[in-house]
Design an enzyme around this catalytic site. Structure first.
Site, PDB file in Angstrom:
ATOM      1  N   GLY A 401     105.309  38.351  37.022  1.00  0.00           N
ATOM      2  CA  GLY A 401     106.587  38.248  36.311  1.00  0.00           C
ATOM      3  C   GLY A 401     107.726  38.514  37.279  1.00  0.00           C
ATOM      4  O   GLY A 401     107.502  38.891  38.436  1.00  0.00           O
ATOM      5  N   GLY A 406     108.922  44.635  34.537  1.00  0.00           N
ATOM      6  CA  GLY A 406     108.197  45.786  33.985  1.00  0.00           C
ATOM      7  C   GLY A 406     106.743  45.835  34.412  1.00  0.00           C
ATOM      8  O   GLY A 406     105.925  46.519  33.806  1.00  0.00           O
ATOM      9  N   SER A 475     104.244  37.410  42.351  1.00  0.00           N
ATOM     10  CA  SER A 475     103.328  36.271  42.508  1.00  0.00           C
ATOM     11  C   SER A 475     103.851  35.027  41.789  1.00  0.00           C
ATOM     12  O   SER A 475     103.294  34.612  40.784  1.00  0.00           O
ATOM     13  CB  SER A 475     101.914  36.629  42.042  1.00  0.00           C
TER      14      SER A 475
HETATM   15  P1  ADP Z   1     108.615  45.163  38.214  1.00  0.00           P
HETATM   16  O1  ADP Z   1     107.464  45.939  38.706  1.00  0.00           O
HETATM   17  O2  ADP Z   1     108.228  44.055  37.298  1.00  0.00           O
HETATM   18  O3  ADP Z   1     109.570  44.710  39.269  1.00  0.00           O
HETATM   19  P2  ADP Z   1     109.503  47.676  37.211  1.00  0.00           P
HETATM   20  O4  ADP Z   1     108.436  48.136  36.311  1.00  0.00           O
HETATM   21  O5  ADP Z   1     109.586  48.230  38.589  1.00  0.00           O
HETATM   22  O6  ADP Z   1     109.448  46.098  37.251  1.00  0.00           O
HETATM   23  O7  ADP Z   1     110.934  47.887  36.544  1.00  0.00           O
HETATM   24  C1  ADP Z   1     111.152  47.622  35.200  1.00  0.00           C
HETATM   25  C2  ADP Z   1     112.348  48.429  34.733  1.00  0.00           C
HETATM   26  O8  ADP Z   1     112.584  48.108  33.366  1.00  0.00           O
HETATM   27  C3  ADP Z   1     112.093  49.910  34.798  1.00  0.00           C
HETATM   28  O9  ADP Z   1     113.289  50.555  35.168  1.00  0.00           O
HETATM   29  C4  ADP Z   1     111.706  50.242  33.358  1.00  0.00           C
HETATM   30  O10 ADP Z   1     112.043  51.571  33.004  1.00  0.00           O
HETATM   31  C5  ADP Z   1     112.554  49.269  32.566  1.00  0.00           C
HETATM   32  N1  ADP Z   1     111.997  48.943  31.249  1.00  0.00           N
HETATM   33  C6  ADP Z   1     112.676  48.986  30.096  1.00  0.00           C
HETATM   34  N2  ADP Z   1     111.881  48.619  29.054  1.00  0.00           N
HETATM   35  C7  ADP Z   1     110.687  48.339  29.565  1.00  0.00           C
HETATM   36  C8  ADP Z   1     109.443  47.901  28.979  1.00  0.00           C
HETATM   37  N3  ADP Z   1     109.296  47.700  27.682  1.00  0.00           N
HETATM   38  N4  ADP Z   1     108.409  47.695  29.803  1.00  0.00           N
HETATM   39  C9  ADP Z   1     108.537  47.893  31.144  1.00  0.00           C
HETATM   40  N5  ADP Z   1     109.671  48.308  31.725  1.00  0.00           N
HETATM   41  C10 ADP Z   1     110.764  48.532  30.955  1.00  0.00           C
END
Ligand code: ADP
Ligand code: ADP
Length: 596
Positions: A401, A406, A475
């Site tokens: 994604g 997330g 990815s």
């Molecule tokens: P990625 O790994 O996809 O780049 P991250 O998990 O590092 O994304 O970041 C996602 C951000 O979105 C975090 O700051 C997280 O707290 C926030 N967030 C808000 N709602 C959600 C949710 N339902 N699921 C996952 N992350 C969320």
């Protein structure tokens, strides 16, 4: 004193040069063009060299091949049903009248061939005449397409038999096997071929066969190449050894491994097997149902009749000098606690049998012990080690994604839940991996793909060793994700699309990177200035706008449980109360919107 059945054609071929001449030949070979042998050709060369294919002493020339295809005979007239050829590329660097060095896949020198004959051959003709089909479901038909168009033939001088370090004590040449059989003291020798683990039915079959002619049993499994997907030979040989040492009279059994590359040619193959075993000293050869069967064709029908192999071997018995011991399919009669051929059952008898598929799906995958009527406990234990139950098999959860979707957040929660359920977890986070495994890689398509492939490689190893690999990486390219899926194995791969809309990711923008990308300060930012190809067949699609990370992680957990990757008892209660599994598991995805 006993006389064993003499070799086919009177004497055993021996192509290995005497030790005294080896150094000179090696030196000479170093100056010749080299041909690298396939795994199949390496097996064939080994059996040519030690005399297992006697009277054949070389890869077949055009005259031998012509007669083998049309009449199942060598040019000399001797019955020989299977082509043994050395197909190479047209530009492989040989000249007729010259010599070539033959090397294995690791470039180890095996021998030297004087190229006396180099001739084209016809794939379709060979498939049709030897295998009776052009159907690519036949494993050899599928393989033939990759063989070179020119066959080489000529005198062979072999420097050494290919080295095997596994099961050394069981790797016996025809001469060594004959020595053991001779010491066993019976002229009759019943050979038994197999490419599968041996179960009680095989034990019964072999004991009956040896008893019928008061002979020594030669347990002679093929360990070269068998049908793709078969149980690996390491596991099989451990089962053979356990069985032979616990359940047979040691004075009446010889276990030896045959480095044969099988063709899965049914009847023709059975005839060939009998000839080979004669060279190892056998007077009799067991043929049951579906001997050397390639399974089902594209229409779902068997390639050969169940008992065609028995008939063909019987027809040539006098010429090949080996008697066939034919058996109908053996089944178990639970009421009488005995085994019987289906052709000799009492009327209305209740019988049971287990197919290989059911052994895997209903017993091993679920950690249920194989029934005692089916398998000896020593054998069952070895199989259970190689095929642990699903909840101890590896699996890869691949989260894909946009940045900020997330993936990492969900992966973290999932990891905790997996640990709670007794699984070993390794998290491979794209960003983290870039600080060591992929340090120095950038964000070009190539570098992104390299990063993803490296994660995939590590994940595949973890899965192979029974661990859970949770991978979180943007990815962005579908083809590369599919490549990783193939590396890990479709059955053990769960693709999770963290389907957060671009505007939401941008709104979250924890690190301010989207803002930078919008200002053009970061080149190639996925979703803005670089593409993201959404999955089309993800196992799970997550919505992070209306669901919490924990709810999403529990959905993944539910799917893993459903697939058997978690012990069910503990988890089913929990899932039914928290409601997260209430959503339909989605396998479709919305089209990518974030390709700006
Ligand atoms: P990625 O790994 O996809 O780049 P991250 O998990 O590092 O994304 O970041 C996602 C951000 O979105 C975090 O700051 C997280 O707290 C926030 N967030 C808000 N709602 C959600 C949710 N339902 N699921 C996952 N992350 C969320
Ligand atoms: P392959 O014939 O491909 O080597 P197997 O290892 O399954 O495969 O079979 C070894 C031998 O045992 C063959 O001769 C086969 O016909 C025979 N055989 C296997 N299972 C049975 C059975 N249930 N009843 C009778 N014969 C069998």
């Amino acid at each position: 004193m006993i006389d064993l059945n003499p070799p086919y054609g009177g004497r055993l071929v021996d192509l290995v040069v005497p030790a005294a001449a080896a150094a000179e030949l090696k030196d000479h070979a170093g100056r010749l063009p080299s041909i690298q042998l396939s795994e199949r050709a390496t097996c064939d060369l080994e059996l040519l060299a030690c005399g297992a294919f006697s009277p054949l002493d070389r890869f077949m020339g055009s005259r031998d091949l012509r007669r083998v295809l049309d009449e199942m005979r060598l040019a000399s007239g001797a019955v020989f049903p299977i082509p043994i050829t050395l197909p190479v590329a047209a530009d492989a660097g040989f000249v007729v009248g010259g010599e070539v060095a033959l090397r294995d896949s690791k470039n180890e020198l095996l021998g030297v061939m004087e190229v006396e004959d180099a001739y084209p051959w016809d794939r379709e003709e060979l498939a049709q005449k030897v295998l009776g089909t052009l159907d690519p479901r036949h494993p050899l038909v599928a393989e033939l397409g990759r063989w070179g168009p020119v066959n080489l033939s000529g005198r062979l001088r072999v420097l050494q038999l290919p080295a095997h370090v596994d099961f050394r004590d069981l790797r016996l040449t025809p001469v060594e096997t004959r020595g053991r059989l001779w010491r066993a003291g019976r002229a009759n020798v019943v050979a038994f071929q197999s490419r599968n683990p041996l179960h009680r039915i095989h034990e019964e079959l072999t004991k009956r066969a040896a008893g019928m002619v008061d002979g020594t049993l030669l347990l002679h499994p093929s360990v070269g190449m068998t049908k793709p997907g078969d149980v690996d030979h390491y596991t099989r040989v451990r089962t053979y050894r356990a069985l032979a040492s616990h359940y047979y009279d040691p004075r009446r059994v010889v276990l030896a491994l045959l480095p044969l590359a099988m063709r899965m040619a049914g009847p023709r193959e059975a005839l060939w097997h009998a000839i080979i075993r004669r060279n190892y000293g056998a007077s009799h050869f067991v043929v049951g149902r579906d001997h050397a069967s390639p399974g089902l064709d594209s229409a779902g029908k068997p390639f050969y009749g169940r008992y065609d192999a028995q008939q063909l071997v019987a027809r040539f018995e006098p010429e090949i000098g080996v008697k066939v011991l034919s058996f109908a399919e053996l089944v178990y009669l639970p009421a009488e606690e005995r085994y019987e051929e289906v052709s000799k059952l009492p009327p209305n008898a209740l019988t049971v049998a287990l197919s290989g598929t059911r052994v895997r799906d209903e017993f091993l995958d679920r950690g249920r012990p194989l029934p005692a009527w089916f398998t000896r406990p020593e054998v069952a234990e070895i199989l259970a080690e190689t095929y642990p139950p699903r909840h101890r098999q590896g699996v890869c959860v691949w989260l894909t994604g946009l940045s900020g979707a997330g993936k990492s957040t969900t992966a973290e929660v999932l990891t905790v839940l997996l640990l709670e359920h007794g699984r070993q977890v390794t998290v491979l986070d794209g960003d983290v991996v870039r600080t060591h495994l992929s340090k120095g890689l950038g964000f070009s398509r190539e570098d992104r793909d390299t990063n993803v492939r490296r994660i995939g490689f590590v994940a595949a190893e973890i899965v192979r060793h029974g661990g859970v690999a949770v991978c979180a990486a943007i990815s962005p390219y579908r083809a590369t994700r599919d490549e990783v899926r193939a590396m890990v194995g479709d059955d053990q791969f769960v693709e999770v699309f963290v389907d957060t809309p671009l505007d939401e990711c941008e709104r979250r923008d924890a690190k301010g990177l989207y803002a930078k990308a919008r200002r053009g300060e970061i080149a190639r930012w996925t979703g803005i200035s670089d593409p993201y190809e959404a999955p089309e067949h993800a196992e799970v699609v997550l919505d992070t706008v209306s669901h919490t990370p924990e709810q999403n992680a529990r959905r993944i957990l539910a799917l893993l449980a459903e697939r058997g990757f978690l012990k069910l008892s503990a988890i089913s209660r929990q899932l039914s109360v928290d409601g997260a599994a209430g959503d339909e598991l989605s396998t479709a995805s919305r089209p990518a919107r974030a390709d700006g």
